[in-house]
Design an enzyme around this catalytic site. Sequence first.
Site, short mmCIF file in Angstrom:
data_model
loop_
_atom_site.label_atom_id
_atom_site.label_comp_id
_atom_site.label_asym_id
_atom_site.label_seq_id
_atom_site.Cartn_x
_atom_site.Cartn_y
_atom_site.Cartn_z
CE LYS A 161 -10.80 1.20 -2.35
NZ LYS A 161 -9.53 0.51 -2.64
CG ASP A 188 -7.17 2.13 -4.74
OD1 ASP A 188 -6.67 1.75 -5.81
OD2 ASP A 188 -7.18 1.44 -3.69
CD GLU A 214 -3.94 2.57 -3.12
OE1 GLU A 214 -4.20 3.60 -2.46
OE2 GLU A 214 -4.16 1.44 -2.69
CG ASP A 239 -2.79 -1.78 -3.01
OD1 ASP A 239 -2.16 -2.67 -2.42
OD2 ASP A 239 -3.98 -1.52 -2.72
CE LYS A 263 -4.11 -2.37 0.64
NZ LYS A 263 -5.05 -2.68 -0.47
MG MG Z 1 -5.55 -0.04 -3.14
#
Ligand code: MG
Length: 355
Positions: A161, A188, A214, A239, A263
């Site tokens: 992250k 991300d 991402e 995303d 997702k």
């Molecule tokens: Mg993501």
Amino acid sequence: MKISAITAQAVSVPLVEPFTISLTTIDSADTVIVRIETDTGLVGHGEGAGIGVVTGETTASVLEAIELFTPALIGQSPYAIGHLHREMDRILVGHGAAKAALDIALYDIMAQGAGCPLYQFLGGVSSTIETDQTIGLADPGYMADKARTYAGQGYKQLKIKAGSNDDQDRQAIELIHAAAPGISLKVDANQGWNVPQALKMLSFYEKYDVCAVEQPLPHWDLQGAAYLRARSPIAIMADESCFTPHDASAIVTAQAADIINIKLMKCGGIYPALHINAIARGAGVPTMVGCMLESRLGIAAGAHFVASDPNIIYADLDSFRDFNDSSFVTSAFDVEVPHIHLSDRPGLGVDVVAL
Ligand code: MG
């Protein structure tokens, strides 16, 4: 076969430690477990886990949406999945997690009715997939310790992250690269950068074998993402920009991503996820399947979907590991890091306690 009853139950499980991304910090997994019964005795289970700042859903809104959808589903065949999604879309737009909970339970029933595991029902052949492991935002030294631990456990891919502090993000990658040499890294940013910032960070990450970044930019900025992608040495993944098949179409038309992160909780379950993956595949864009904070139940559904099609090249299905207590869902799959071995029982292969 007809749907005869739908029940939903909220579950809140503390996380082993708080999970921080550029948008928020989360202390507990708040999710909804659904049970669908049929007149033949087959029972399916599903899960809906929203994260307000990403999906706009809460546990209360997921429960209310399921209640609103229920009358349109009762008495219908689970195999009329496309019709059932259109009915749900006529009642409420969005609400992907609520729709996913019902969709997953319906696919569980459909595959059980067909007598095969869900990944086979969806067209797949192998019951094993590989997943990465995510490291949330924290002190860079702590993030590197986690990377070392995960590499030692056998993970081959980590997702790091970023997106709240450029200096800390750079330091984290330097330390992680040294702590876990040779491991494949994705970053991300969760929408945390603007275009000039992203260009600088991408050229930095190139030196550290980062294979994909991402959602570098805000979800609405497809033009910016296309500009970035044309200049980036690293693959750009969408995303938060991609919830629906229409979003996927807009992304590939704008050439705004090299990879799309699907997702089930964003798009509303396996039925719309199949459409997103088909649009991406048709445009030559591979996909990843990621997760919100689902338990082993939702993760099993994601893993069956990953196993269904080779255009899905990455899996980021790790959230169940952060649950302090996962005992309300048993079986589902075996973990042999970095692999998930799916059950060969018909359907999802999950047992749910207390519903
Ligand atoms: Mg993501």
